[in-house]
Design a protein around this motif. Sequence first.
Motif, PDB file in Angstrom:
ATOM      1  N   LYS A  42       9.943 -14.715   1.608  1.00 19.00           N
ATOM      2  CA  LYS A  42      10.796 -14.488   0.416  1.00 19.00           C
ATOM      3  C   LYS A  42      12.028 -15.445   0.400  1.00 19.00           C
ATOM      4  CE  LYS A  42       7.997 -11.454  -1.028  1.00 19.00           C
ATOM      5  NZ  LYS A  42       6.880 -11.796  -2.049  1.00 19.00           N
ATOM      6  N   THR A  43      12.348 -16.013   1.575  1.00 13.83           N
ATOM      7  CA  THR A  43      13.795 -16.726   1.530  1.00 13.83           C
ATOM      8  C   THR A  43      13.520 -18.282   1.700  1.00 13.83           C
ATOM      9  OG1 THR A  43      14.022 -16.546   3.816  1.00 13.83           O
ATOM     10  CG2 THR A  43      15.036 -14.846   2.501  1.00 13.83           C
ATOM     11  N   ALA A  44      14.194 -19.113   1.545  1.00 19.68           N
ATOM     12  CA  ALA A  44      14.151 -20.387   1.806  1.00 19.68           C
ATOM     13  C   ALA A  44      14.174 -20.878   3.322  1.00 19.68           C
ATOM     14  CB  ALA A  44      15.494 -21.376   1.218  1.00 19.68           C
ATOM     15  N   TYR A  45      14.966 -20.007   4.020  1.00 20.68           N
ATOM     16  CA  TYR A  45      14.675 -20.285   5.655  1.00 20.68           C
ATOM     17  C   TYR A  45      13.226 -19.801   5.908  1.00 20.68           C
ATOM     18  CZ  TYR A  45      15.032 -18.789  10.371  1.00 20.68           C
ATOM     19  OH  TYR A  45      14.939 -18.654  11.681  1.00 20.68           O
ATOM     20  N   GLY A  46      12.869 -18.660   5.564  1.00 19.94           N
ATOM     21  CA  GLY A  46      11.442 -18.648   6.092  1.00 19.94           C
ATOM     22  C   GLY A  46      10.279 -19.537   5.516  1.00 19.94           C
ATOM     23  N   ALA A  47      10.589 -19.593   4.134  1.00 14.95           N
ATOM     24  CA  ALA A  47       9.564 -20.791   3.481  1.00 14.95           C
ATOM     25  C   ALA A  47       9.602 -22.059   3.940  1.00 14.95           C
ATOM     26  CB  ALA A  47       9.793 -20.702   2.180  1.00 14.95           C
ATOM     27  N   SER A  48      10.697 -22.439   4.738  1.00 10.43           N
ATOM     28  CA  SER A  48      10.931 -23.797   5.240  1.00 10.43           C
ATOM     29  C   SER A  48      10.319 -23.939   6.674  1.00 10.43           C
ATOM     30  CB  SER A  48      12.328 -24.312   5.329  1.00 10.43           C
ATOM     31  OG  SER A  48      13.169 -23.396   5.958  1.00 10.43           O
ATOM     32  N   ASP A  52       9.718 -11.189   5.501  1.00  8.74           N
ATOM     33  CA  ASP A  52      11.112 -10.677   5.429  1.00  8.74           C
ATOM     34  C   ASP A  52      11.436  -9.110   5.784  1.00  8.74           C
ATOM     35  OD1 ASP A  52      13.024 -13.246   4.565  1.00  8.74           O
ATOM     36  OD2 ASP A  52      11.391 -12.968   3.392  1.00  8.74           O
ATOM     37  N   GLN A  53      10.312  -8.400   5.169  1.00  5.66           N
ATOM     38  CA  GLN A  53      10.367  -6.903   5.443  1.00  5.66           C
ATOM     39  C   GLN A  53       8.752  -6.402   5.867  1.00  5.66           C
ATOM     40  OE1 GLN A  53      12.000  -5.735   1.813  1.00  5.66           O
ATOM     41  NE2 GLN A  53      14.126  -5.256   2.575  1.00  5.66           N
ATOM     42  N   LEU A  54       8.713  -5.597   6.444  1.00  2.17           N
ATOM     43  CA  LEU A  54       7.573  -5.142   7.062  1.00  2.17           C
ATOM     44  C   LEU A  54       7.150  -3.650   6.776  1.00  2.17           C
ATOM     45  CD1 LEU A  54       7.184  -6.621  10.654  1.00  2.17           C
ATOM     46  CD2 LEU A  54       5.851  -7.288   8.592  1.00  2.17           C
ATOM     47  N   GLY A  55       8.143  -2.972   6.562  1.00  3.26           N
ATOM     48  CA  GLY A  55       8.109  -1.371   6.525  1.00  3.26           C
ATOM     49  C   GLY A  55       7.583  -0.880   7.631  1.00  3.26           C
ATOM     50  N   LYS A  56       6.455  -0.067   7.314  1.00  2.00           N
ATOM     51  CA  LYS A  56       5.677   0.634   8.520  1.00  2.00           C
ATOM     52  C   LYS A  56       4.535  -0.279   9.190  1.00  2.00           C
ATOM     53  CE  LYS A  56       6.281   5.426   6.556  1.00  2.00           C
ATOM     54  NZ  LYS A  56       5.698   6.232   6.126  1.00  2.00           N
ATOM     55  N   GLU A  57       4.348  -1.579   8.492  1.00  2.00           N
ATOM     56  CA  GLU A  57       3.390  -2.270   9.368  1.00  2.00           C
ATOM     57  C   GLU A  57       3.865  -2.992  10.454  1.00  2.00           C
ATOM     58  OE1 GLU A  57       0.198  -2.324   8.147  1.00  2.00           O
ATOM     59  OE2 GLU A  57       1.002  -0.753   6.599  1.00  2.00           O
ATOM     60  N   LYS A  58       2.988  -3.588  11.283  1.00  2.32           N
ATOM     61  CA  LYS A  58       3.416  -4.200  12.551  1.00  2.32           C
ATOM     62  C   LYS A  58       3.080  -5.781  12.221  1.00  2.32           C
ATOM     63  CE  LYS A  58       2.783  -1.445  16.646  1.00  2.32           C
ATOM     64  NZ  LYS A  58       2.154  -1.359  18.028  1.00  2.32           N
ATOM     65  N   LEU A  59       3.783  -6.757  12.596  1.00  3.97           N
ATOM     66  CA  LEU A  59       3.686  -7.994  12.385  1.00  3.97           C
ATOM     67  C   LEU A  59       2.589  -8.770  13.507  1.00  3.97           C
ATOM     68  CD1 LEU A  59       4.515 -10.610  10.690  1.00  3.97           C
ATOM     69  CD2 LEU A  59       6.022 -11.167  12.421  1.00  3.97           C
ATOM     70  N   TYR A  60       1.635  -9.174  13.242  1.00  2.95           N
ATOM     71  CA  TYR A  60       0.422 -10.034  13.879  1.00  2.95           C
ATOM     72  C   TYR A  60       0.341 -11.240  13.396  1.00  2.95           C
ATOM     73  CZ  TYR A  60      -1.387  -5.077  15.031  1.00  2.95           C
ATOM     74  OH  TYR A  60      -1.255  -3.826  15.216  1.00  2.95           O
ATOM     75  N   GLU A  61      -0.042 -12.147  14.650  1.00  6.29           N
ATOM     76  CA  GLU A  61      -0.362 -13.440  14.145  1.00  6.29           C
ATOM     77  C   GLU A  61      -1.305 -13.931  13.161  1.00  6.29           C
ATOM     78  OE1 GLU A  61       1.320 -13.313  18.473  1.00  6.29           O
ATOM     79  OE2 GLU A  61      -0.209 -12.251  17.225  1.00  6.29           O
ATOM     80  N   GLU A  62      -2.188 -12.632  12.736  1.00  3.91           N
ATOM     81  CA  GLU A  62      -3.102 -12.950  11.640  1.00  3.91           C
ATOM     82  C   GLU A  62      -2.256 -12.556  10.190  1.00  3.91           C
ATOM     83  OE1 GLU A  62      -4.727 -12.711  15.387  1.00  3.91           O
ATOM     84  OE2 GLU A  62      -3.665 -11.263  14.372  1.00  3.91           O
ATOM     85  N   THR A  63      -1.384 -11.901  10.348  1.00  6.24           N
ATOM     86  CA  THR A  63      -0.868 -11.384   9.208  1.00  6.24           C
ATOM     87  C   THR A  63      -0.533 -12.502   8.029  1.00  6.24           C
ATOM     88  OG1 THR A  63       0.566  -9.742  10.199  1.00  6.24           O
ATOM     89  CG2 THR A  63       1.418 -10.017   8.018  1.00  6.24           C
ATOM     90  N   LYS A  64      -0.930 -12.052   6.780  1.00  8.81           N
ATOM     91  CA  LYS A  64      -0.438 -13.425   5.822  1.00  8.81           C
ATOM     92  C   LYS A  64       0.576 -13.806   5.493  1.00  8.81           C
ATOM     93  CE  LYS A  64      -2.246 -14.832   1.131  1.00  8.81           C
ATOM     94  NZ  LYS A  64      -3.151 -14.271  -0.100  1.00  8.81           N
ATOM     95  N   PRO A  65       1.086 -15.053   5.652  1.00 13.49           N
ATOM     96  CA  PRO A  65       2.544 -15.170   5.430  1.00 13.49           C
ATOM     97  C   PRO A  65       2.824 -14.913   4.028  1.00 13.49           C
ATOM     98  CG  PRO A  65       1.502 -16.959   6.848  1.00 13.49           C
ATOM     99  CD  PRO A  65       0.336 -16.099   6.319  1.00 13.49           C
ATOM    100  N   ALA A  66       4.048 -14.544   3.854  1.00 17.86           N
ATOM    101  CA  ALA A  66       4.658 -14.298   2.269  1.00 17.86           C
ATOM    102  C   ALA A  66       6.025 -14.296   2.310  1.00 17.86           C
ATOM    103  CB  ALA A  66       4.273 -13.481   1.819  1.00 17.86           C
TER     104      ALA A  66
END
Length: 300
Positions: free
Chosen positions: A116-122, A100-114
Amino acid sequence: MKVLITGSSGFVGSNLKDYLETNIIPFVGLSIRERIPEKFNDDIGVVIHLAGIAHDLKGTNKESDYYHVNLGLTKKVYSAFCNSRAHTFVFMSSVKAVADQLGKEKLYEETKPAPKTAYGASKLAAEQYLELNIKDKTRLIILRPCMIHGPGNKGNLNLLYKWINSGLPFPLGSFKNRRSYLGIENLCFVLKEIVERPSINSGIYNLSDDGVISTVDLIRLIYSLTKRKERIWAVPVSVIKVIAYCGEKANLPLNRDRLSKLTESYVVNNLKIKEAIGKDFPKSILEGLTATINSFTDVD
């Protein structure tokens, strides 16, 4: 062979139908209001599953609603796919299935999923179900788009445009961020390439335009396109956060979730899909945003 599109009456689905029609690719829509068949017709080759419940800024959806549609409906559509002769299943997930938030990091396909919302979790649960039940000799492609926009879209860009067009000053000048966006034409382009090219392998792919833009620079673009004098105020971040908190309690347009979407940094790496396609996207990030903003102007 035809392309079957679920959620074909939605924003992405409507644009995709126009795009496929322009490129002379036969398709058929499937409404989620209809009963999902046990199998699809033999002339269906690719299933693009767009239907789902999107992130709810008003907070009216229950957690069970997200799982019922984003996971439960996906299971039914995928079962019909597996019982048919179709060879490719494309699932429209979301970057929110990972973070849901990344801060200064980039999102990659290898990023470990975490999520926080029902939308993202579903959405993540649907991804995991599909990967565990992939049918032999078929392609499973999971797409994770970032914020999608385009002409006629009623999301946060439209809210920003209305704010600037009202003549009110923009008070978020103190926020410094970098965001990825995804123009609808680039999304449709990727889907067309997947339909036409079996060489694009199964897997998870992030989707975003090339490049990033800050919210302040986006506001400056809106001012430029509307030919209005810039009025950007650098109200202290702490004050804006208090206003957003109050807006959440009073059900106002600016709440904490929307403030986060507008001001947080969220940069998505799109290198994997670019390498798989081997072509440049049709629109740059500025070209896509300009087309979207100009469409708001045309409506006025």
